[in-house]
Write an enzyme that holds these catalytic residues in place. Structure first.
Site, PDB file in Angstrom:
ATOM      1  N   ALA A  50     -65.757  -2.914  85.316  1.00 24.63           N
ATOM      2  CA  ALA A  50     -64.583  -2.598  84.502  1.00 24.63           C
ATOM      3  C   ALA A  50     -63.591  -1.762  85.310  1.00 24.63           C
ATOM      4  O   ALA A  50     -63.984  -0.985  86.193  1.00 24.63           O
ATOM      5  CB  ALA A  50     -65.014  -1.856  83.247  1.00 24.63           C
ATOM      6  N   PRO A  51     -62.274  -1.888  85.018  1.00 24.01           N
ATOM      7  CA  PRO A  51     -61.253  -1.158  85.797  1.00 24.01           C
ATOM      8  C   PRO A  51     -61.441   0.350  85.825  1.00 24.01           C
ATOM      9  O   PRO A  51     -61.001   1.000  86.765  1.00 24.01           O
ATOM     10  CB  PRO A  51     -59.949  -1.547  85.100  1.00 24.01           C
ATOM     11  CG  PRO A  51     -60.231  -2.858  84.447  1.00 24.01           C
ATOM     12  CD  PRO A  51     -61.671  -2.789  84.028  1.00 24.01           C
ATOM     13  N   ARG A  52     -62.103   0.907  84.828  1.00 16.88           N
ATOM     14  CA  ARG A  52     -62.275   2.363  84.810  1.00 16.88           C
ATOM     15  C   ARG A  52     -63.354   2.835  85.772  1.00 16.88           C
ATOM     16  O   ARG A  52     -63.504   4.044  85.997  1.00 16.88           O
ATOM     17  CB  ARG A  52     -62.588   2.831  83.383  1.00 16.88           C
ATOM     18  CG  ARG A  52     -63.873   2.262  82.808  1.00 16.88           C
ATOM     19  CD  ARG A  52     -64.060   2.692  81.352  1.00 16.88           C
ATOM     20  NE  ARG A  52     -65.276   2.144  80.756  1.00 16.88           N
ATOM     21  CZ  ARG A  52     -65.358   0.953  80.188  1.00 16.88           C
ATOM     22  NH1 ARG A  52     -64.286   0.168  80.173  1.00 16.88           N
ATOM     23  NH2 ARG A  52     -66.486   0.541  79.644  1.00 16.88           N
ATOM     24  N   TYR A  53     -64.126   1.888  86.326  1.00 16.66           N
ATOM     25  CA  TYR A  53     -65.229   2.269  87.211  1.00 16.66           C
ATOM     26  C   TYR A  53     -64.932   2.020  88.693  1.00 16.66           C
ATOM     27  O   TYR A  53     -65.662   2.529  89.539  1.00 16.66           O
ATOM     28  CB  TYR A  53     -66.498   1.497  86.835  1.00 16.66           C
ATOM     29  CG  TYR A  53     -67.011   1.797  85.448  1.00 16.66           C
ATOM     30  CD1 TYR A  53     -67.276   3.103  85.057  1.00 16.66           C
ATOM     31  CD2 TYR A  53     -67.228   0.774  84.541  1.00 16.66           C
ATOM     32  CE1 TYR A  53     -67.738   3.386  83.778  1.00 16.66           C
ATOM     33  CE2 TYR A  53     -67.697   1.042  83.261  1.00 16.66           C
ATOM     34  CZ  TYR A  53     -67.942   2.349  82.889  1.00 16.66           C
ATOM     35  OH  TYR A  53     -68.403   2.627  81.632  1.00 16.66           O
ATOM     36  N   ILE A  54     -63.960   1.217  89.014  1.00 19.65           N
ATOM     37  CA  ILE A  54     -63.694   0.876  90.412  1.00 19.65           C
ATOM     38  C   ILE A  54     -62.361   1.468  90.844  1.00 19.65           C
ATOM     39  O   ILE A  54     -61.486   1.762  90.009  1.00 19.65           O
ATOM     40  CB  ILE A  54     -63.705  -0.652  90.632  1.00 19.65           C
ATOM     41  CG1 ILE A  54     -62.718  -1.353  89.696  1.00 19.65           C
ATOM     42  CG2 ILE A  54     -65.104  -1.200  90.421  1.00 19.65           C
ATOM     43  CD1 ILE A  54     -62.647  -2.853  89.883  1.00 19.65           C
TER      44      ILE A  54
END
Length: 885
Positions: A143-147
């Site tokens: 997910a974008p919040r993790y990378i």
């Protein structure tokens, strides 16, 4: 990896749906309340034409097709622009990047996130941190919040320059965004692009980083260049029909398949556009359909691809490799459509045209940057000179300046004082320049140092001279720019995809014989479903079969489960088209009481289900003897005639080798005019076609009969091929066309048991160079002529009978004269497992073969070695050579 299509349905604006009471023939209408009547129909003329055209133009120009100037689609351009705005050298959460990009891209966060992941996976413009997915397996990113992501050093150096960027307002007018980024590199060809618009698509394949730079340098120098695709997934590519990437061009891509052993195949690289998952699915599907026979498939892919295919017992690994290319996604064709946006409209171009445009654009951008730099340096030089005059002449201390009634009077006074010095300045003095002088603080005036000012002026003049030199030699400067990029970033971007010519794989020849063909002669049926009938042969479900009838008729038909063929069949088997080696031997009677003819012929091709006749077609004709010989064998038959008054000969023999092979329509030779009682086989014969010429094509590493590559000679049925690898391993094989060979072959030739080989090699166990002479062995088991130590190193291998060898010394012994050795006198012929005789204790730099002083006579028929080939009695390991000290 396919890119996002970026197609999005556009809702028609409410204004377009308003009623139009004008009579007309519009394409659409609205019926209030759902009732259709004369009073309720409202025509909307032209709505479809105008709005659909706007929609199509928008998708083409703003969504799906890349721009030729920077090679980017709008969403990609906006992502890079947003990342540059927030760039501080540290990683940013992808969710943050998506949010920043939404200021410029009005189509939601999902499309932005997908496009950003695809950019990151190309490993060129974006440095990635975290789980960004895997292009090999098709696994999606986290997910974008993790990378996290940041611009790469390459992107910062080549993509951005606000001074040369053309700007436009963003969609809401609150920000500005670039029309196109000033990229000084053929990014479009490096990354590739794919998009589907309305009635238009674009597909541009990626190319190698270093090859693009070399092509750009060649373009600047006016030299020819050629570009071919290179894929992140590796694999093999055949570019014979690439056609410079023009519309309609095509390449064939293959997975790289190697043999682990005779029962295991390994796929280590996959074709472009596929993942390990889709590849395995196609393999399993082919196995379920019976095209190939495998036991199981293991996917061990992590950072590198590793798909292990375990074969079923009794299955040829060579044939399975061809079958994988023929029936699975291990080989696919990829078609190109190089469409770009230029001058606000789509245009079809070739790869060479795109690269030339990029190179010319880079040249123009470099010129503009140099001109801007020169202008800034000249401005800095002008103000440094003006400031020095203002301070050294103490213009700021003039009484008239101090008592000036207003600003205009002060400016006019300074301008008059500067008048004598204006010829020394590089441009005119403006009011803004004087106002800038008046803003100088007293502390700076007190700290002014004339020597430092001289150094500054000298430095600025040197910089201006350097820039002007670059401008006058702009092409050389651009070449140095590209070469600098290659030096900085090209080391870790080698070509991943190997360019190779593919041999054509015929599906009927490599399809697994997964079916059994049967014939029911009593009922007159042939097929694969007649389990209790007479077995004929193994076949595949895509094979053709050929049937010969007693009447002389034959035909070719497709294999099926059960088909009626009649009760007069005398021969049925699998039919191979273009087969000139299978020869049919026939004796037939012409009509009910005519002559008996003998003929030999081949069937190389025929129309399926069409009837042909090997006789003259006379009613009552009959085949009396028939045989099918896979290699042109000619047997001898015994012919018994019916007794007849005054007939002297009742029995005679006939050798088919006396009959020439002709076409199937030939009449044949008259065997006898008498009535034949019986024909029986007397003796089987050998092939009358002679040996078969075999070639080895190093491009595809395969044997062929078509004259491609190096000739190996004429092979008969019992001949073998000797293969020697660069590692010293050797083995023999048959000359079947399905054989696969390694790409590190030192030599390949027809095996000759009478040859004596001479090898010079470094023995890592002993630490010295040895010379040995030995006969090769006919064995499919691999052996190493140097031994089992992988650190052994082969200097020379020759089949010359009396080789003369020159040994050049190196290291601390390089001052010594080279050694010349007559190999036949130096050591005798022994087993390949013998170590041989030590050449010298000195360090050896190189070994070369010289012209022999005498040659061997033609080998005798019995293959006995000559007197000089008799093994010597000296110790092979311990005895010092004459050249040692």
């Amino acid at each position: 990896m396919k890119e996002e299509d970026e197609r999005e349905e556009e809702r028609l604006p409410d204004e377009a749906m308003e009623a139009n009471t004008t009579e007309g023939t519009g394409g659409g209408y609205v019926v209030p309340g759902g009732a259709i009547g004369a009073d309720s129909v409202r025509h909307l003329p032209g709505m479809y034409q105008s709005w659909f055209l706007d929609y199509a133009s928008y998708v083409i120009l703003e969504r799906a097709v890349p721009h030729i100037n920077d090679g980017l689609k709008p969403v990609q351009r906006r992502i890079l622009h947003a990342m540059r705005r927030i760039d501080d050298g540290r990683y940013n959460k992808v969710a943050n990047v998506v949010g920043q990009t939404m200021q410029f891209h009005p189509h939601g966060d999902a499309s932005i996130g997908d496009a950003l992941v695809q950019l990151g996976q190309k490993d060129l413009l974006i440095d990635c941190q975290g789980n960004w997915g895997n292009i090999l397996t098709g696994d999606s990113a986290a997910a974008p919040r993790y990378i996290e992501a940041r611009l790469s050093r390459f992107a910062l150096e080549t993509v951005f320059n606000p001074k040369t960027t053309v700007w436009k307002q963003s969609y809401d007018g609150r920000n500005r965004e670039p029309v196109s980024l000033p990229i000084k590199f053929p990014l479009l060809l490096a990354q590739g692009a794919e998009g589907i618009a309305v009635g238009l698509s674009s597909k541009i394949l990626p190319h190698n980083f270093n090859e693009l730079i070399d092509a750009s340098v060649a373009c600047l120098r006016g030299e020819e260049f050629t570009l071919y695709p290179d894929f992140q997934t590796g694999g093999l590519v055949d570019v014979a029909k690439y056609n410079d990437g023009n519309r309609g061009g095509m390449v064939k891509v293959r997975a790289r398949i190697t043999k682990v052993d005779n029962r295991t195949l390994a796929i280590t690289e996959i074709p472009y556009g596929y993942t390990t998952g889709t590849l395995i699915d196609s393999i399993i599907k082919a196995n379920e359909k019976g095209k190939i026979k495998i036991r199981k498939v293991d996917d061990n892919t992590a950072r590198e691809v590793e798909i292990l295919i375990h074969l079923a017992p009794g299955v040829s690994s060579d044939k399975t490799i061809d079958a994988l290319y023929a029936f699975t996604d291990c080989e696919k064709s990829v078609y190109m459509n190089c469409c770009v946006i230029e001058d606000n409209k789509p245009r079809f171009m070739s790869v060479s045209e795109v690269l030339r445009h990029s190179t010319e654009q880079t040249l123009g951008l470099l010129r503009t940057e140099l001109e801007i730099e020169r202008s800034e340096l000249r401005e800095e030089l002008f103000y440094a000179s003006l400031e020095r005059i203002f301070i050294e002449e103490r213009i700021y201390k003039d009484k008239e300046f101090e008592q000036a009634p207003d600003m205009d009077a002060a400016v006019a006074h300074i301008d008059r004082r500067l008048e004598p010095f204006k010829p020394r300045l590089i441009r005119e003095v403006t009011r803004e320049d004087i106002l800038k002088l008046m803003e100088i603080k007293m502390g700076r005036i007190l700290k002014f140092n004339a020597d430092r000012n001289d150094e500054q002026i000298a430095r600025l003049k040197g910089e201006i001279e350097r820039v002007e030199h670059h401008l006058s030699h702009l092409t050389d400067y651009a070449v140095a720019w590209f070469e600098g990029l290659k030096k900085k970033y090209g080391a870790d971007k080698p070509r991943r995809t190997e360019i190779r010519s593919f041999d054509r794989v015929e599906a009927t020849k490599v399809a697994e014989a997964n079916e059994k063909l049967y014939i029911d002669r009593e009922e007159g049926f042939v097929g694969t479903g007649l389990k209790k009938a007479e077995f004929v042969c193994n076949c595949s479900d895509i094979d053709d079969i050929i049937l010969f009838y007693r009447s002389g008729v034959y035909k070719v038909m497709r294999v099926s489960e059960k088909i009626f063929v009649g009760q007069d069949v005398i021969y049925v088997n699998v039919f191979n088209r273009n087969d000139t080696r299978t020869i049919y031997n026939v004796i037939y009677r012409d009509g009910r009481a005519g002559c008996n003819y003998i003929k030999r012929f081949a069937v190389t091709g025929s129309t399926r289900d069409k009837e042909y006749n090997v006789t003259r077609g006379t009613e009552g004709s009959r085949i009396l003897y028939f045989s099918a010989n896979p290699n042109g064998e000619a047997e001898t038959v015994k012919v018994i005639l019916k007794p007849k008054l005054r007939q002297k000969t009742l029995v005679f023999e006939k050798d088919f080798s006396e009959i020439l092979i002709k076409g199937r329509t030939s009449l044949g030779n008259i065997l006898t005019r008498a009535e034949i009682h019986k024909i029986s086989l007397k003796q089987r014969g050998s092939s009358t076609l002679g040996g078969r010429e075999v070639w080895f094509d190093r491009d595809v590493l395969r044997l062929n009969y078509d004259g491609r590559g190096e000739a190996l000679g004429e092979f008969r049925s019992d001949d073998r091929i000797l293969v020697v690898l660069q590692s010293g391993e050797f083995y023999t094989t048959g000359f079947d066309l399905s054989n696969h060979y390694e790409d590190n072959i030192l030599l390949i030739e027809r095996y000759d048991a009478r040859k004596t080989w001479t090898a010079v090699y470094f023995d890592a166990d002993q630490g010295y160079v040895y010379l040995k002479r030995f006969p090769s062995e006919d064995s499919e088991k691999r052996q190493n002529l140097m031994g089992d130590n992988p650190r052994h190193r082969l200097f020379l291998l020759t089949d010359e009978t009396y080789p003369r060898i020159e040994v050049t010394l190196g290291g601390h012994d390089s001052y010594r004269d080279p050694l010349t050795i007559e190999a036949a006198e130096f050591v005798g012929v022994k087993s390949v497992k013998a170590r041989g005789k030590r050449v010298t204790t000195f360090t050896v730099a190189s070994v070369d073969e010289l012209e022999p002083t005498h040659h061997a006579p033609s080998p005798s028929s019995d293959g006995e070695p000559s007197a000089t080939d008799v093994p010597s009695e000296e110790d092979e390991d311990g005895q010092m050579s004459l050249f040692e000290e």
